[in-house]
Scaffold this motif. Structure first.
Motif, short mmCIF file in Angstrom:
data_model
loop_
_atom_site.label_atom_id
_atom_site.label_comp_id
_atom_site.label_asym_id
_atom_site.label_seq_id
_atom_site.Cartn_x
_atom_site.Cartn_y
_atom_site.Cartn_z
N ILE A 129 1.13 -1.21 0.49
CA ILE A 129 -0.03 0.31 0.08
C ILE A 129 1.27 1.03 0.02
O ILE A 129 1.56 1.27 0.81
CB ILE A 129 -1.21 -0.03 1.10
N VAL A 130 0.34 1.70 -0.63
CA VAL A 130 1.28 3.26 -1.31
C VAL A 130 0.72 4.52 -1.20
O VAL A 130 -0.55 4.55 -1.77
CB VAL A 130 2.22 3.69 -2.41
N PRO A 131 -0.17 5.76 0.02
CA PRO A 131 -0.46 6.10 0.47
C PRO A 131 -0.73 7.59 -0.91
O PRO A 131 -0.06 7.62 -2.02
CB PRO A 131 0.01 6.85 1.55
N ARG A 132 -1.44 8.27 -1.25
CA ARG A 132 -1.52 8.74 -2.40
C ARG A 132 -0.27 9.71 -2.57
O ARG A 132 -0.05 10.62 -3.53
CB ARG A 132 -3.35 9.18 -2.13
N VAL A 154 9.52 5.16 -2.38
CA VAL A 154 10.15 3.71 -3.00
C VAL A 154 11.91 3.34 -2.44
O VAL A 154 12.28 2.31 -2.12
CB VAL A 154 10.26 3.74 -4.27
N LEU A 155 12.59 4.41 -2.49
CA LEU A 155 14.32 4.10 -2.51
C LEU A 155 14.41 4.65 -1.01
O LEU A 155 16.27 3.94 -0.72
CB LEU A 155 14.49 5.62 -3.68
N ALA A 156 13.79 5.14 -0.51
CA ALA A 156 14.42 5.26 1.15
C ALA A 156 14.87 3.55 1.74
O ALA A 156 15.64 3.32 2.67
CB ALA A 156 13.01 6.39 2.15
N PRO A 157 13.80 2.99 1.65
CA PRO A 157 13.74 1.67 2.66
C PRO A 157 15.30 0.94 1.78
O PRO A 157 16.48 0.41 2.17
CB PRO A 157 13.16 0.72 2.20
N SER A 164 7.00 10.25 3.45
CA SER A 164 4.63 9.52 3.98
C SER A 164 4.44 11.30 3.86
O SER A 164 3.75 10.15 4.33
CB SER A 164 5.80 9.35 5.02
N MET A 165 5.07 12.48 4.29
CA MET A 165 3.94 12.89 4.08
C MET A 165 2.86 13.14 5.44
O MET A 165 1.63 13.69 5.78
CB MET A 165 2.83 13.59 3.20
N GLU A 187 4.05 4.34 7.28
CA GLU A 187 3.44 4.24 5.57
C GLU A 187 3.81 3.31 5.22
O GLU A 187 3.67 3.36 4.11
CB GLU A 187 3.55 5.79 5.07
N TYR A 188 4.65 2.79 5.94
CA TYR A 188 5.30 1.37 5.47
C TYR A 188 4.45 0.11 5.79
O TYR A 188 3.92 0.07 5.95
CB TYR A 188 6.39 1.84 4.70
N SER A 189 4.59 -0.72 4.13
CA SER A 189 4.27 -2.74 4.25
C SER A 189 4.51 -2.98 3.47
O SER A 189 5.49 -2.48 2.34
CB SER A 189 2.39 -2.09 4.02
N SER A 190 4.76 -4.63 3.46
CA SER A 190 4.84 -5.28 2.36
C SER A 190 6.43 -5.30 2.88
O SER A 190 6.88 -5.32 3.81
CB SER A 190 4.47 -5.48 0.97
#
Length: 457
Positions: A90-93, A101-104, A163-164, A254-257
């Motif tokens: 899930i990626v928040p809007r 995406v690059l942060a992890p 993540s805002m 806000e991160y998942s998966s």
């Protein structure tokens, strides 16, 4: 058979202790094998560490821990990894998707790179080629670990910013302030090791501990490093960037998966790297303890040193787990005060003392007399520091200002100030600017039905 004998003779006799010149001569397939072995070792270490952590903390809390997936629950960590990989991503809007995406990735990749300079053992023979049990080595190898840990913090900060979310942003800011405070003290704790070893190469540092481990000579540096590596790993009691009680999950809220899994992968790899670095710098690296090395001549040759290294590293990891199950989370002002007002001054003073002792030793002075004077100076400084903090604490206690509930104004003294930390009054007559009293009404006011109908009061 003749080809095998010729290859062994071409390799020449294997030296027991590798040096910096021993690297850069391996064939490409051996370099690739080392990289693959380090990667597999780190992934396996993460799975085992997660299982041990859950079992140990379960025992400390009178629980069983994982015991369903596999024998003794050994496959529980693997099952959790598969579950995370198969969950919906899930990626928040409103997030910045590229940075999100690059942060992890920026957190996980430097964690893998850091372990490349850790020596597992001496020079061994692998298919006829003599090679050190180490990925690579550099003249400034220890500084590479500090650089990679700093790069990993960029991933945490960017995760919080992209993540805002206010919780994620606060977690990222906390992580950046924490790494500045503790990485400086960690770097200062290495200086005394560099002075005694004469090099910043991990291979050279292990070779310098052939006669005596640095934990015996540099105990204050070891204590400072142990405290700073807890702050560096973002774990209890210094897990404020996550802070579930106040920030939900901190920077990874806000991160998942798989993105969420990569942050935890980086955390546990950093745990293994910090433990391995402590083993290399202070506990003789892959060298056997004194009772074993003195009785058994072959304890520091062949593949046996890998066992000694893994045992020392495992003890440090258990120490991390034990602290997590024992200590509470500290306040943020306590964390910053410990880093800036205790660890850094202590590190600087210890470096000056070590440098003075080394200089006097090079001039030919008696080491016993030097050690006696150094102990006296260290004791005087320690006592003076404790007295200063006690006197300063008494002076600050008299200057504390707390709200006077009765009169609505401040007053000095009182226990509610909590060492300068703001504490709201618990029995104030006003709450959020609104009076708790019932507003008074004029006693002579009466209203008749005719007045209500005509609109006059």
């Amino acid at each position: 058979m003749s080809t095998r004998v010729s290859s062994v003779l071409a390799a020449g006799p294997a030296p027991t202790d590798p040096t910096l010149e021993s690297f850069g001569r391996d064939p490409w397939w051996l370099i690739g094998g080392k990289v693959l072995a380090i990667f597999a070792f780190l992934v396996l270490t993460v799975l085992i560490t997660m299982w041990i952590e859950r079992r140990v903390i379960g025992r400390m809390q009178l629980r069983v821990g994982p015991n369903r997936a596999g024998p003794f629950g050994l496959l529980q960590a693997l099952a959790d990894g598969v579950k995370l990989a198969l969950k919906e991503d899930i990626v928040p809007r409103q997030v910045d998707k590229v940075v999100f995406v690059l942060a992890p990735i920026m957190s996980a990749v430097p964690a893998f790179i850091s372990f490349a300079i850790i020596p597992f053992g001496p020079t061994v023979s692998v298919f006829g080629h003599h090679t050190p049990l180490q990925g690579t080595d550099l003249p400034v190898a220890v500084l590479v670990v500090l650089a990679m840990s700093s790069m990993g913090v960029y991933g945490i900060v960017l995760a919080g910013w992209s993540s805002m979310s206010p919780y994620s942003l606060l977690g990222g800011l906390r992580s950046s302030a924490q790494v500045i405070s503790y990485e400086i003290a960690m770097g200062l704790s290495f200086v005394a090791v560099f002075l005694f070893a004469g090099t910043m190469s991990t291979t050279g540092i292990v070779n310098a501990q052939a006669d005596r481990w640095f934990i015996l000579l540099l105990l204050p540096s070891f204590i400072i490093y142990v405290i700073t590596m807890m702050g560096e790993s973002n774990r209890i009691p210094f897990d404020l960037p996550e802070g579930e009680g106040e920030l939900v999950g901190g920077f990874h809220t806000e991160y998942s998966s798989l993105k969420f899994a990569m942050f935890f992968l980086a955390e546990y790899i950093n745990l293994a790297t910090l433990s391995a670095l402590a083993t290399t710098l202070f506990l003789g690296g892959w060298r056997a303890p004194a009772p074993i090395s003195t009785v058994w001549e072959g304890a520091n040759a062949g593949w046996w040193p890998v066992l000694w290294f893994l045992v020392k590293m495992g003890l440090f990891i258990f120490f991390f787990i034990w602290l997590r199950g024992s200590l509470p989370r500290v306040r943020y002002d306590q964390l910053m005060r410990l880093g800036w007002k205790v660890l850094m001054p202590a590190s600087l003073g210890w470096i000056l003392l070590v440098a003075t002792v080394r200089a006097l030793r090079n001039e030919g002075y008696d080491m016993q007399q030097i050690a006696l004077y150094a102990a006296i100076v260290a004791g005087v400084v320690l006592v003076a520091t404790v007295l200063w903090e006690l006197l300063r604490g008494e002076g600050d206690k008299d200057k504390q200002i707390v709200p006077d509930v009765g009169s609505g104004g401040p007053k000095k003294g009182g226990a509610a100030a909590a060492a300068g930390f703001p504490v709201p009054p618990m029995d104030a007559p006003h709450y959020h600017g609104r009076s708790t009293e019932t507003p008074s009404r004029p006693a002579t006011t009466t209203t008749t039905r005719e007045e209500v109908g005509s609109g006059t009061h």
